[in-house]
Design a protein around this motif. Structure first.
Motif, PDB file in Angstrom:
ATOM      1  N   SER A  35      24.967 -15.613  31.275  1.00 46.81           N
ATOM      2  CA  SER A  35      24.169 -15.585  30.044  1.00 46.81           C
ATOM      3  C   SER A  35      25.061 -15.234  28.872  1.00 46.81           C
ATOM      4  N   GLY A  52      20.536 -15.918  25.556  1.00 46.25           N
ATOM      5  CA  GLY A  52      19.955 -16.848  26.524  1.00 46.25           C
ATOM      6  C   GLY A  52      20.895 -17.191  27.670  1.00 46.25           C
ATOM      7  N   SER A  53      20.335 -17.818  28.677  1.00 47.23           N
ATOM      8  CA  SER A  53      21.098 -18.229  29.861  1.00 47.23           C
ATOM      9  C   SER A  53      22.014 -19.413  29.527  1.00 47.23           C
ATOM     10  N   SER A  54      23.167 -19.464  30.182  1.00 44.25           N
ATOM     11  CA  SER A  54      24.098 -20.585  29.959  1.00 44.25           C
ATOM     12  C   SER A  54      23.522 -21.910  30.451  1.00 44.25           C
ATOM     13  N   LYS A  55      22.542 -21.848  31.360  1.00 40.39           N
ATOM     14  CA  LYS A  55      21.913 -23.068  31.844  1.00 40.39           C
ATOM     15  C   LYS A  55      21.011 -23.686  30.770  1.00 40.39           C
ATOM     16  N   ALA A  56      20.412 -22.796  29.927  1.00 38.02           N
ATOM     17  CA  ALA A  56      19.500 -23.275  28.898  1.00 38.02           C
ATOM     18  C   ALA A  56      20.174 -23.420  27.538  1.00 38.02           C
ATOM     19  N   VAL A  57      21.243 -22.655  27.327  1.00 38.25           N
ATOM     20  CA  VAL A  57      21.921 -22.648  26.027  1.00 38.25           C
ATOM     21  C   VAL A  57      23.367 -23.095  26.228  1.00 38.25           C
ATOM     22  N   SER A  58      23.749 -24.181  25.569  1.00 30.71           N
ATOM     23  CA  SER A  58      25.115 -24.703  25.700  1.00 30.71           C
ATOM     24  C   SER A  58      26.091 -23.835  24.901  1.00 30.71           C
ATOM     25  N   GLU A  61      25.470 -24.393  21.213  1.00 25.41           N
ATOM     26  CA  GLU A  61      24.247 -23.725  20.763  1.00 25.41           C
ATOM     27  C   GLU A  61      24.425 -22.215  20.698  1.00 25.41           C
TER      28      GLU A  61
END
Length: 399
Positions: A35, A52-58, A61
């Motif tokens: 994250s 946010g999580s790295s999966k949801a936030v590049s 971003e």
């Protein structure tokens, strides 16, 4: 240029924090979840803010979010508090008013006030602003609520204004609004109200004896209660809530506990013989399931305030029940030589002078005994003149 790349991020597996620069980190925990964390200085204190999580936030971003967050801090905006407020469900004015009422009604001693508080808002405020979020309510809308009743019902309008302000200030304290209630500016948008008369409509004290005679011509729990109210100069709620456990008729004393008094202090009322006789007559209304001296239709509940007022209306009198206290006070001032301090103590009024209140240690009980005997004698035509000179004799006997 940041230190991290999308390729490098995919290769990271070891738990820890990996810096991208300017306080932005990718944090990997022991379970492999990653994250974004932004470390900043906010009001002189170090603060870590999750992005946010790295999966949801590049990566891109995350950098944009970090930049925007730093900008808000530079502008004096707390991003954490702002985010918390965004997640918070803002209530409508109707719901906020109901929550305020639920929180405060237990502290209000007057049941009538509890009901009226929310009833006035339901009648006058809810139709126009009940479904609006408290965060959206500003001065013009409040003015639109008050304008139709501002001159037609000035006292009601002032109460509605005060209650709207209470709800909005409560909403501000809870974080539902960014400002307190905008009440100060309302005076400029509303016409000047006529000066109000603070006096309760009262029967002239000279008419009280004839009224008492007519009142005693018929017997009912309401009429006996009204007689007791007049002879003790008590408030309506005090007399209607009176219990037998508060009365000591042998000692001719009525001790009202603090929780039933408007000022929150114990009040001892000396009872003249006529007042004792009235309470003796009230025994015929005593119900086994209740300790109330003047029970209502439901014997476990006291008489309603309207019961006493209806007696006055049935006798074609446009006065208030509370007005008998005014009649008592006028009589003391104009027909006796008792001091104002003794009269105010009899009415259970607070001492307005704070210094004097701090040093006063007496409630003038002995002097009030004579005062209430004089008043009762006047009300029942038992004597042509008051006997206030006995006060001087009593004081002389002590010295």
């Amino acid at each position: 240029m940041g230190k991290l790349t999308a390729l490098k991020i995919r290769s990271l597996t070891e738990p820890g924090r990996y810096s991208d620069g300017d306080g932005l980190f990718l944090e990997i925990n022991g379970k492999g979840a990653a994250s974004w964390i932004l470390r900043v200085q906010n009001n002189g204190k170090r603060q870590d803010i999750g992005l946010g999580s790295s999966k949801a936030v590049s990566l891109k971003e995350a950098r944009e979010a970090a930049f925007a967050t730093r900008q808000k801090i530079a502008q004096g905006i707390d991003p954490v508090a702002e985010r918390k407020q965004e997640r918070q469900v803002i209530p409508t004015f109707r719901r906020a008013a109901e929550m305020v009422h639920e929180e405060h009604e237990k502290a209000w001693k007057n049941g009538k006030h509890q009901n009226q508080w929310i009833a006035t808002l339901k009648t006058y405020a809810f139709p126009k602003m009940g479904d609006r979020l408290v965060s959206e309510i500003e001065g013009p809308l409040i003015r639109d609520v008050l304008a139709p009743i501002w001159l037609a019902k000035p006292e009601t309008a002032r109460r509605v204004r005060q209650r709207i302000g209470t709800v909005l200030d409560w909403s501000y304290a809870r974080g539902f609004r960014t400002t307190e209630a905008p009440m100060r500016s309302l005076s400029k948008g509303l016409p000047r109200q006529p000066k109000k008369d603070n006096h309760f409509a009262a029967l002239p004290y000279a008419s009280v004896p004839d009224f008492m005679e007519k009142l005693g011509a018929r017997e009912s729990v309401g009429r006996v209660a009204l007689e007791a109210l007049i002879l003790t100069a008590a408030r309506s709620g005090e007399i209607r809530g009176a219990t037998w456990s508060e009365l000591n008729l042998e000692a001719a004393l009525w001790t009202i506990p603090a929780e039933r008094m408007k000022m929150g202090r114990v009040h001892v009322v000396p009872l003249a013989p006529q007042a004792v006789a009235v309470f003796e007559r009230a025994k015929k209304f005593k119900a086994g399931a209740s300790d109330l001296v003047f029970p209502g239709q439901n014997v476990k509940k006291p008489l309603s305030d309207m019961t006493l007022l209806k007696i006055l209306r049935d006798m074609d009198l446009a006065v208030t029940v509370h007005g008998f206290r005014s009649a008592f006070r006028d009589w003391v001032a104009e027909q006796t030589d008792y001091s104002g301090e003794i009269a105010e103590a009899a009415l259970a009024h607070t001492v307005s002078n704070k210094v004097e209140a701090a040093y006063r240690r007496t409630d003038f009980l002995d002097k009030r005994r004579f005062l209430m005997r004089d008043w009762s004698a006047f009300c029942t035509k038992a004597r042509d003149r008051p006997i206030s000179k006995q006060v001087e004799a009593a004081e002389s006997g002590r010295s």
